[in-house]
Design an enzyme around this catalytic site. Sequence first.
Site, PDB file in Angstrom:
ATOM      1  N   SER A 259       0.378   3.787  -7.313  1.00 18.39           N
ATOM      2  CA  SER A 259      -0.954   3.412  -7.786  1.00 18.39           C
ATOM      3  C   SER A 259      -1.955   4.404  -7.224  1.00 18.39           C
ATOM      4  O   SER A 259      -1.685   5.080  -6.219  1.00 18.39           O
ATOM      5  CB  SER A 259      -1.287   1.994  -7.312  1.00 18.39           C
TER       6      SER A 259
ATOM      7  N   TYR B 236      -1.999  -4.571  -0.682  1.00 14.91           N
ATOM      8  CA  TYR B 236      -1.485  -3.804  -1.815  1.00 14.91           C
ATOM      9  C   TYR B 236      -1.490  -2.311  -1.486  1.00 14.91           C
ATOM     10  O   TYR B 236      -0.505  -1.599  -1.731  1.00 14.91           O
ATOM     11  CB  TYR B 236      -2.367  -4.099  -3.023  1.00 14.91           C
TER      12      TYR B 236
END
Length: 360
Positions: free
Chosen positions: A173, A186
């Site tokens: 990501s 995350y």
Amino acid sequence: MKSADRRNSLALAMLGAGAAFFLWSMRRRARRIDFMGKTVVIAGGSRGLGLEIARQLVKEGARLVLLARRPDELERARAELARAGGDVITFPCDIGVRQQVEEAVAAVIELRRSIDVLINVAGVIQVAPFENLELKDFQESMDVHAWGPYHMIRAVAPHMQRRRSGRIVNVSSIGGLVAVPHLLAYTMGKFALTGLSDGFRAELAKDGIYVTTVAPGLMRTGSHINANFKGQHQKEFAWFAISGANPALSTAAPAAAHKIIEACRYGQARLIINWPARLLHAANALFPEMTSVAAGVAARMLPGPAAPADNRQHPGWDSRSRLAPSFLTRSSDRAIEQNNEQPHDSAYVERVDGRYRSRV
């Protein structure tokens, strides 16, 4: 004379650049693969981005193996892909559990004889201020984003090494390149995955295995309703869902999947998807102090922490408010059913004429 020297130098530079580009393009073409008949394992392939990648690979004639935790989601995905003519098998598997991964990979080898491509897409999103995050939230992120791909690669790589060929794609990501406020757990898992993927790329190159690290920005996959929120969860869900639904900031799932497949096809080292993500990555690399200040300002604008009395995770579909779902989230809400993200017994979506839609 000086003018002539400059012209000669410019001509030589242009000739060198042209030769370099020619060699690069020839090398890129030599790395190109065709997915027809290839066995492709997608960890996290039952919904969202993983399912969209599977759809496009079916059209290219790939033989698919989908891994995910929920058997019902796997069956819905398998049935859809089979109707489209896909050769698909599925295995319920928690990739954070090494034994389950090893058993699944052994079964795939027995059935398919080889694994040509591994795509690690499985993910979990936790959105909250750090005060409302707990150790278990960080452990969950590491299990899914870092240890899961590690177990998958360690199980699959020996088979690829024996054949001296293979492709591995790890979907990290932009949050694995630049820290994002209220996504600390995350971010920790995705940063670990980015480093793991880059490291495996260097070490497996000698075996003819190309590893691609993908860093998407925001995407419209419908996964926002299955993300987890803590703290002031309704407010956290609202900003997250609205940001992800903005077409100027996010990428549609089919477009993102196409880019990932092309990066895998040519053995590309890294892929950053969409211009906001590329801009953020460049800004952080060139102007880290400025990026840090901007991140601090953004953090102050996000919802504050909540008392830990109710410190459990709330999925997106349990965090609806006046702002989400609404017309501001509609472009992402439309992807919920399309990408097999629909929750069960949810107040967020309703079933009308056999289809799910957001209650907006």
